[in-house]
Design an enzyme around this catalytic site. Structure first.
Site, PDB file in Angstrom:
ATOM      1  N   ASN A   1      28.746  60.586  28.551  1.00 59.15           N
ATOM      2  CA  ASN A   1      29.933  59.773  28.290  1.00 59.15           C
ATOM      3  C   ASN A   1      29.447  58.425  27.748  1.00 59.15           C
ATOM      4  OD1 ASN A   1      32.333  58.373  28.310  1.00 59.15           O
ATOM      5  ND2 ASN A   1      32.878  58.914  30.421  1.00 59.15           N
TER       6      ASN A   1
ATOM      7  N   LYS B   1      26.727  57.094  30.282  1.00 53.82           N
ATOM      8  CA  LYS B   1      26.650  57.767  31.583  1.00 53.82           C
ATOM      9  C   LYS B   1      26.155  59.178  31.347  1.00 53.82           C
ATOM     10  CE  LYS B   1      30.847  56.340  33.406  1.00 53.82           C
ATOM     11  NZ  LYS B   1      32.123  56.614  34.031  1.00 53.82           N
TER      12      LYS B   1
ATOM     13  N   ARG C   1      31.515  63.484  25.614  1.00 51.97           N
ATOM     14  CA  ARG C   1      32.932  63.131  25.652  1.00 51.97           C
ATOM     15  C   ARG C   1      33.268  62.422  24.340  1.00 51.97           C
ATOM     16  NH1 ARG C   1      36.076  59.313  30.072  1.00 51.97           N
ATOM     17  NH2 ARG C   1      38.111  59.515  29.078  1.00 51.97           N
TER      18      ARG C   1
ATOM     19  N   LEU D   1      44.645  56.938  37.492  1.00 55.51           N
ATOM     20  CA  LEU D   1      44.797  55.475  37.547  1.00 55.51           C
ATOM     21  C   LEU D   1      43.417  54.846  37.668  1.00 55.51           C
ATOM     22  CD1 LEU D   1      47.723  55.390  40.185  1.00 55.51           C
ATOM     23  CD2 LEU D   1      47.920  55.531  37.693  1.00 55.51           C
TER      24      LEU D   1
ATOM     25  N   VAL E   1      42.747  45.965  40.299  1.00 52.95           N
ATOM     26  CA  VAL E   1      43.833  46.081  41.285  1.00 52.95           C
ATOM     27  C   VAL E   1      43.468  45.415  42.612  1.00 52.95           C
ATOM     28  CG1 VAL E   1      45.053  47.773  42.735  1.00 52.95           C
ATOM     29  CG2 VAL E   1      44.890  48.143  40.280  1.00 52.95           C
ATOM     30  N   ARG E   2      42.198  45.534  42.997  1.00 55.30           N
ATOM     31  CA  ARG E   2      41.782  44.934  44.277  1.00 55.30           C
ATOM     32  C   ARG E   2      42.008  43.429  44.278  1.00 55.30           C
ATOM     33  NH1 ARG E   2      36.149  48.050  43.996  1.00 55.30           N
ATOM     34  NH2 ARG E   2      36.569  47.494  41.849  1.00 55.30           N
TER      35      ARG E   2
ATOM     36  N   VAL F   1      41.515  53.678  40.936  1.00 58.63           N
ATOM     37  CA  VAL F   1      42.622  53.205  41.770  1.00 58.63           C
ATOM     38  C   VAL F   1      43.247  54.384  42.533  1.00 58.63           C
ATOM     39  CG1 VAL F   1      44.833  51.991  41.765  1.00 58.63           C
ATOM     40  CG2 VAL F   1      43.089  51.402  40.061  1.00 58.63           C
TER      41      VAL F   1
ATOM     42  N   HIS G   1      41.026  55.465  45.450  1.00 62.20           N
ATOM     43  CA  HIS G   1      40.601  54.523  46.491  1.00 62.20           C
ATOM     44  C   HIS G   1      41.669  53.591  47.022  1.00 62.20           C
ATOM     45  CE1 HIS G   1      36.557  55.830  45.696  1.00 62.20           C
ATOM     46  NE2 HIS G   1      36.695  55.535  44.419  1.00 62.20           N
TER      47      HIS G   1
HETATM   48  P1  ADP Z   1      37.473  53.717  34.116  1.00 64.68           P
HETATM   49  O1  ADP Z   1      38.939  53.760  33.939  1.00 64.68           O
HETATM   50  O2  ADP Z   1      36.827  52.527  33.476  1.00 64.68           O
HETATM   51  O3  ADP Z   1      36.776  55.021  33.844  1.00 64.68           O
HETATM   52  P2  ADP Z   1      37.512  54.078  36.999  1.00 64.68           P
HETATM   53  O4  ADP Z   1      38.348  55.296  36.968  1.00 64.68           O
HETATM   54  O5  ADP Z   1      36.233  54.166  37.756  1.00 64.68           O
HETATM   55  O6  ADP Z   1      37.179  53.435  35.614  1.00 64.68           O
HETATM   56  O7  ADP Z   1      38.392  52.912  37.630  1.00 64.68           O
HETATM   57  C1  ADP Z   1      37.875  51.633  37.744  1.00 64.68           C
HETATM   58  C2  ADP Z   1      38.925  50.755  38.383  1.00 64.68           C
HETATM   59  O8  ADP Z   1      39.262  51.263  39.669  1.00 64.68           O
HETATM   60  C3  ADP Z   1      38.445  49.344  38.661  1.00 64.68           C
HETATM   61  O9  ADP Z   1      38.695  48.494  37.582  1.00 64.68           O
HETATM   62  C4  ADP Z   1      39.261  48.935  39.845  1.00 64.68           C
HETATM   63  O10 ADP Z   1      40.416  48.257  39.385  1.00 64.68           O
HETATM   64  C5  ADP Z   1      39.734  50.202  40.478  1.00 64.68           C
HETATM   65  N1  ADP Z   1      39.284  50.387  41.860  1.00 64.68           N
HETATM   66  C6  ADP Z   1      38.112  50.863  42.292  1.00 64.68           C
HETATM   67  N2  ADP Z   1      38.090  50.883  43.648  1.00 64.68           N
HETATM   68  C7  ADP Z   1      39.295  50.415  44.066  1.00 64.68           C
HETATM   69  C8  ADP Z   1      39.899  50.159  45.340  1.00 64.68           C
HETATM   70  N3  ADP Z   1      39.268  50.402  46.491  1.00 64.68           N
HETATM   71  N4  ADP Z   1      41.134  49.659  45.346  1.00 64.68           N
HETATM   72  C9  ADP Z   1      41.793  49.397  44.217  1.00 64.68           C
HETATM   73  N5  ADP Z   1      41.279  49.603  42.996  1.00 64.68           N
HETATM   74  C10 ADP Z   1      40.052  50.091  42.920  1.00 64.68           C
END
Ligand code: ADP
Length: 396
Positions: free
Chosen positions: A9, A16, A92, A209, A284-285, A332, A335
């Site tokens: 990716n 990655k 990808r 998300l 989001v955190r 999001v 988690h």
């Molecule tokens: P991408 O969309 O870049 O592939 P991910 O699917 O790994 O990335 O999502 C990354 C996003 O997930 C981070 O920007 C963060 O906002 C969110 N995130 C990760 N852990 C948490 C958590 N515990 N609570 C809320 N949001 C989280």
């Protein structure tokens, strides 16, 4: 006999990778080349069964230099004895346009098409191609396969993918909804079906998300609608992307603020979404923290974010003529218990009821036994879809 397949990716400054033994789907090594193009590039990888992650910092000039690090690490660690053991590399690729409804082996003609499709995905297709070219150069024995974000959505009906513009723009320029995150939606559908059976997953909504975000309506295993569109900017409010807005806003801003189309595009992609509304962060955190501390704009940003997700779920329940399973995935979705809880709070009318303890624990199934809709949290695995498709094409 086992076959070794790499899943890749590639982003603008990162790459990655996961090395699999297929068809066992066993991950041998996973890692990340980060900060490509910088003096302080970081290469990290983990070998299955070993407790420690390896990490080094060094200048990484370009994607080819990054791929060289990966190959050296695979050879140096003894994971492979010879480069020829890797029979396929799956990449990808963001946009397959109208041409690719399935994954395809990359030859010169395919590479040229991926390049042409960069007009539709300027942030992603060119860098995906850099990854492919690096592997062609350094691992010429292995076949390269392109696995498109858009392919899974090729089953959408015309009523879902056609924009109400003069029809010639569809015919001449291919302007239509394509959808993205296909590997992720396909993967979580497969996992939901594996656990709940086909009958309980014929009407499924998948909520991916992450930093980017999209929702997909999956009917009998096929995508019938999805929130991203011609580009990955459409649909939901995302970390830094606007999602859907009234198109008339764009010329208005261009004129009123004397901005070029390029300025506006950058604003929509990088300065909008949660970051733009809250003024706090794209994460989001951070926005939830600020909301807790009394920041009104953070509160507003979260309320818009949640409302949009709920609206798409409602709309896609219409596409599916009902809802049996709702899945949350990506950063999001996997988690953030508060996001899942707030989204589901207004979905009682669909028969969604979640168990807050299970939700807080990020359990696989977070719905209550009484809930008419199964609500699942499924860690996505886009690389596995890439490896499976690559095996199908090169392993025959
Ligand atoms: P991408 O969309 O870049 O592939 P991910 O699917 O790994 O990335 O999502 C990354 C996003 O997930 C981070 O920007 C963060 O906002 C969110 N995130 C990760 N852990 C948490 C958590 N515990 N609570 C809320 N949001 C989280």
């Amino acid at each position: 006999m086992s076959k070794k397949i790499l899943a890749i990716n590639a982003g603008s400054s990162s790459l990655k990778f996961k090395l699999y033994n297929m068809p066992e789907e066993e991950v041998l090594v996973s890692g990340l080349v980060d900060r490509i193009g910088h003096q302080d590039g970081v290469f990290s990888y983990k070998i299955a069964g070993q407790p420690d992650k390896h990490e080094t910092t060094q200048p990484i000039e370009d994607h080819t230099a990054g791929v060289q690090l990966v190959i050296d690490a695979l050879l140096g660690s003894g994971t492979i004895q010879d480069k020829s053991e890797i029979i396929g590399v799956g990449h990808r690729v963001s946009h397959g346009g109208r041409y690719y409804t399935q994954s395809v082996e990359v030859d010169d003609a395919v590479a040229k098409k991926i390049d042409e499709l960069s007009v539709l995905s300027p942030l992603h297709n060119p860098v995906n191609l850099l990854g492919i070219e690096a592997f062609e150069k350094l691992l010429p024995e292995a076949k390269d396969v392109a696995v498109f974000d858009t392919s899974f959505h090729s089953t959408m009906p015309a009523k879902a993918y056609t924009y109400a513009l003069p029809y010639k723009f569809y015919e001449e320029d291919g302007i239509r909804r394509y959808g993205f995150h296909g590997q992720s939606h396909q993967y979580v559908y497969g996992e939901a079906k594996r656990h709940l059976g086909e009958k309980a997953t014929n009407k499924l909504i998948s909520c991916h998300l992450g930093n980017g975000a999209s929702i997909c309506a999956v009917k009998n295993g096929k995508s019938v609608n999805t929130s991203m569109g011609f580009t990955p900017l459409a649909g939901l409010v995302m970390g830094t992307r606007s999602g859907d807005i009234d198109p008339e806003i764009l010329p208005f801003i261009e004129e009123e603020h004397n901005m070029s189309p390029e300025d506006v595009r950058s604003m929509l992609n990088h300065d909008s979404g949660l970051k733009g509304i809250s003024g706090v962060s794209n994460d989001v955190r951070d926005v939830l923290e600020a909301e807790k501390a009394g920041n009104d704009r953070a509160k507003l940003a979260m309320s818009i974010y949640i409302h949009q997700i709920q609206q798409f779920i409602g709309a896609y329940t219409t596409d599916l003529e009902g809802l049996e399973t709702l899945v949350f995935t990506a950063g999001v979705g996997e988690h953030s218990a508060p996001v899942r809880s707030r989204v589901c709070a207004n979905l009682g009318y669909l028969g969604v009821e979640i168990d807050e303890d299970k939700n807080l624990a990020n359990d696989f199934e977070i719905s209550t036994p009484n809930s008419r809709v199964k609500v699942l949290v499924i860690p996505t695995d886009e690389e596995l879809i890439i490896a499976r498709d690559t095996l199908k094409i090169v392993g025959a």
